[in-house]
Design a protein around this motif. Structure first.
Motif, PDB file in Angstrom:
ATOM      1  N   TYR A  25       3.607  -0.203  16.224  1.00 27.04           N
ATOM      2  CA  TYR A  25       2.707   0.355  15.215  1.00 27.04           C
ATOM      3  C   TYR A  25       1.487   1.024  15.834  1.00 27.04           C
ATOM      4  CZ  TYR A  25       5.517  -0.611  11.224  1.00 27.04           C
ATOM      5  OH  TYR A  25       6.522  -0.553  10.308  1.00 27.04           O
ATOM      6  N   ALA A  78      -2.793   0.560  11.605  1.00 26.94           N
ATOM      7  CA  ALA A  78      -1.628  -0.096  12.199  1.00 26.94           C
ATOM      8  C   ALA A  78      -1.502  -1.526  11.675  1.00 26.94           C
ATOM      9  CB  ALA A  78      -1.749  -0.097  13.718  1.00 26.94           C
ATOM     10  N   ALA A 116       1.889  -2.547   9.620  1.00 27.57           N
ATOM     11  CA  ALA A 116       2.813  -3.431  10.332  1.00 27.57           C
ATOM     12  C   ALA A 116       3.390  -4.491   9.407  1.00 27.57           C
ATOM     13  CB  ALA A 116       2.099  -4.081  11.511  1.00 27.57           C
TER      14      ALA A 116
END
Ligand SMILES: Nc1ncnc2c1ncn2[C@@H]1O[C@H](COP(=O)(O)OP(=O)(O)OP(=O)(O)O)[C@@H](O)[C@H]1O
Ligand SMILES: Nc1ncnc2c1ncn2[C@@H]1O[C@H](COP(=O)(O)OP(=O)(O)OP(=O)(O)O)[C@@H](O)[C@H]1O
Ligand code: SF4
Ligand SMILES: [Mg+2]
Ligand SMILES: [Mg+2]
Lengths: 376, 355
Positions: free
Chosen positions: A158, A187, A191
């Protein structure tokens, strides 16, 4: 104060899709405390009777004055802030009442990209732990996130998704620039495989190229995973680019909702008109005339009577200060095609000179006579 | 390339005329676990007295570090000023003692940060903070300082200034707090105002008020402005000159018209092409492909080479200096090296004649 009707999309709207999130008469007030015993002496009405829907798979843009309640609204949807009244339904169920397993699942399904990348990342944790922590909390037998190696791999993946290097996972937040930190926040949210993402100013700290990368990324992920976004930003070109529909907030209320093209081409609320006319243009040859709002933003602890915008409204001034504006809270009305506006005189907006300023074609004559139009 | 500018205006541009701030080949590095981050590694630009310069560029390219180095606010270690000069009023700020720089900081040079909440003290009233700053830099007593503070707030358009002096930062809205910061910055009549993303957190109507305010005060007092921002709309409407940074270096300078309408450096061109606009809805936005170089493995030639659509063999090994193209315009790109004139001709076509 009259009770505004719900801002439900009109049944006439042809592409009315299934709502994912339905916000109904939501209120979030913060107590104002004073004295030694911290007695509550008043309330900040940060979100004050807001109703709207977010359709599955859409990007709902939210814009408005600094301090008008956008972040509070999002945080309330995420159960990070306690609602004072009202409901928020996700697929028909009131998430404000969720407990136990439902609440845990909700904490994964709904994610946030915070406005403030500095304050939202723990300075004592390396990036791997910042992202890993959320994965750990949501680990199940299927996703295998309980395993450190799996988490680290996903963290690295990510980081790359948001355009950072895998090996940055070992670094600490202070070693990154503002824009890099913002991407760590993105991110972290993505994720977790969310369905709904509240993106609070996700790109305002980024340069335009990285901003474009992130917007492309958010669009791709949306298509890939059928994500739904509530997207808050001050940059109106960004909102225009990414959103399907847009809501405009002023002092705790949503004053206008419309399809993005409709809103930008035909703003109906005087505040929206002012907002659009203030957008700076990157072409140095353009010198457009601006509509400058006078006066300070009123306090959300003591909002003005009637229409909350009336103390600064240029249209009211042009119309000779009609009593209705200061006496009656305008209920949201459908102007056709799902375009909802909360202004008593919305019909006058399109006729007024001020709306022309957005297109930069205002004549110098009107500039002299129009009391609210000021030079750039 | 033609320009429709008044040639007289250029005589005043950076480099010529009365220079207030001249940053030369500045290098600020940081020691981190993995090695040395050369956050600022060859930054040069200048601002004339009363001038307005914007510093733009990729997130992480070193704009804030440059500003903090000018203010001498870099902690050493982990920071390290590895080289360069910061000539301010003819004196090198890097050579001043801590005591001398403290007098200049908040006095002749004022800084406005992006997040006013982190730079205002939450437990002190607005008035207490303002008077403290004034007492540090001006010859006056407490009462006088409070009077100056009130005037400063009034000057930045804060209604009811007297009452505001007794309020705490959290009791003010974001726009109001930013005004307080500006009032604080201006209370000591600075010759240079450094504003690092002063309006990024604010909506466009308040942004407009704040920018007009900064410009207004700046015109009135003759202070120079160094503005750091990502918003090229704000750049176009606020400053006269622009310096573009990439990977710790200034890669292009020029007047706002020149840089935004006739970008010389391929990075600047990529940046301008990335701006989202109405016509681009539904299509992917254009981006500069690739990633910012790894700080520990900088490309040996031009730092932009791995991402540059115009690069050729020469770029991988040779790095251009900031090549002066006259009238304050400069570019750190080999295309502007006279040896490669034929390549430049090809480069000049794609973006078309903006006229
Ligand atoms: N924890 C809190 N306690 C008291 N008041 C608060 C709190 N958080 C926010 N407020 C107030 O609630 C109002 C709405 O704040 P909010 O942060 O939601 O605005 P916003 O629209 O996100 O603004 P911005 O665009 O500046 O981020 C503001 O007046 C703010 O001062
Ligand atoms: N204290 C520090 N320790 C290590 N590295 C640092 C430190 N401060 C900054 N850096 C690094 O220096 C580089 C430049 O950072 P800087 O904050 O100046 O970027 P910027 O141009 O202001 O970016 P943005 O537009 O995102 O704010 C970044 O790569 C950052 O990671
Ligand atoms: S109701 Fe009146 S005050 Fe409110 S926006 Fe409309 S014209 Fe302005
Ligand atoms: Mg907010
Ligand atoms: Mg910065």
């Amino acid at each position: 104060m009259t009770q505004p009707a719900s801002l439900a999309p009109s049944p006439a709207a042809p592409d009315a899709e299934l709502p994912l999130i339905e916000v109904e008469h939501l209120k979030t007030y913060y107590p104002i405390r004073a004295g030694i015993i911290r007695r509550t002496v008043g309330q900040v009405k940060a979100v004050d009777d807001v109703s709207f829907q977010i359709r599955k798979g859409e990007v709902f843009g939210l814009v408005g004055e600094s301090g008008c309640g956008k972040t509070t609204l999002g945080r309330t949807l995420l159960r990070l802030e306690k609602a004072t009244a009202g409901q928020v339904k996700m697929e028909g169920r009131n998430i404000l009442a969720f407990k136990g397993d439902d609440l845990k699942a909700l904490r994964r399904r709904i994610q946030v990209i915070f406005q403030d990348p500095v304050g939202s990342l723990n300075p004592r944790m390396p990036v791997s732990d910042i992202i890993g922590e959320g994965l750990m909390a949501q680990a199940t037998a299927e996703n295998g996130w309980a395993d450190r190696t799996a988490r680290d791999k996903r963290t690295g993946d990510y980081l790359e998704v948001v355009g950072l290097r895998r090996d940055y996972a070992r670094r600490y937040p202070h070693e990154f620039s503002g824009g890099q930190r913002q991407r760590i926040g993105i991110a972290r949210a993505l994720a977790l495989d969310p369905e709904f993402v509240f993106a609070d100013e996700p790109v305002s700290a980024l340069d335009v190229s990285i901003q474009s990368q992130i917007l492309n990324l958010m669009s791709d992920l949306r298509e890939q995973f059928n994500l739904t976004y509530l997207f808050v930003a001050h940059n109106l070109s960004v909102v225009q680019y990414i959103s399907d529909r847009v809501g405009v907030m002023y002092l705790g209320k949503i004053v206008e909702v419309a399809d993005v093209a409709d809103l930008y081409a035909h703003p109906r609320h005087p505040y929206t008109v002012a907002l659009l006319s203030a957008v700076p243009d990157p072409d140095p040859r353009v010198r457009k005339k601006r509509l400058v709002l006078h006066g300070d933003v009123p306090s959300p602890a003591k909002p003005p009577t009637g229409c909350r915008f009336h103390t600064r409204c240029w249209l009211r001034e042009q119309l000779g200060n009609p009593e209705q504006c200061s006496a009656e809270d305008p209920a949201p009305r459908d102007m056709g095609g799902g375009h909802q506006v909360a202004c008593h005189f919305a019909e006058q907006v399109s006729k007024s000179v001020a709306s022309e300023t957005i297109h930069g074609v205002i004549a110098s004559k009107t500039q002299e006579t129009g009391p609210v139009v000021a030079g750039a | 390339m033609t320009t429709d500018l008044d040639p007289g205006a250029h005589a005043l541009r950076a480099g010529v005329g009365d220079v207030l701030l001249d940053v030369r080949d500045l290098r600020t590095h940081f020691k981190v676990m993995d090695g040395l981050v050369k956050a600022v590694d060859g930054v040069s630009f200048s601002i004339r007295r009363g001038g307005r310069l914007a510093l733009v560029g990729e997130s992480g390219c070193g704009k804030s570090v440059t500003a903090l180095t000018i203010m001498r606010l870099i902690d050493q270690p982990p920071g390290l000023i590895a080289g360069g000069e910061i000539m301010f009023n003819g004196r090198d700020l890097l050579k001043l003692s801590d005591q001398e720089i403290r007098k200049i900081r908040g006095g002749q040079i004022a800084m406005i940060f992006q997040e006013p909440m982190t730079s205002l003290n939450p437990v002190l009233t607005v008035g207490a903070q303002l008077t403290e700053a004034i007492l540090l830099h001006q010859e006056t007593d407490k009462k006088g300082a409070r009077r100056i503070a009130q005037t400063a707030l009034e000057d930045v358009g804060v209604a009811d200034a007297k009452r505001r002096l007794d309020q705490y930062p959290h009791e003010l809205s974001g726009g109001m707090r930013q005004r307080v910061m500006i009032a604080m910055a201006l209370s000591c009549n600075p010759a240079l105002i450094i504003a690092d993303e002063p309006t990024t957190a604010l909506d466009v109507t308040i942004q407009r008020q704040i920018l007009e305010l900064i410009k207004d005060i700046q015109t009135r007092t003759g202070a120079a402005l160094l503005l750091i921002t990502h918003d090229l709309g704000v750049v176009a409407e606020t400053v006269d000159d622009v310096a573009v940074m990439y990977a710790g270096r200034v890669v292009e300078t020029g007047s706002v018209e020149e840089v935004l309408l006739h970008p010389r450096h391929p990075y600047t061109r990529g940046l301008l092409e990335s701006i989202p606009s109405q016509g681009k809805r539904g299509k992917p936005l254009s981006v500069i492909k690739g990633m910012v170089p790894n700080p520990f493995r900088m490309p040996p030639g031009c730092k932009f080479q791995p991402r540059c659509p115009y690069q050729w063999g020469e770029c991988a090994t040779g790095e251009a200096p900031l090549i002066s193209l006259g009238e304050g315009i400069s570019s750190r790109c080999l295309l502007h090296d006279p040896r490669f004139r034929d390549r430049l001709a090809a480069y000049d076509t794609p973006m078309g004649d903006p006229a």
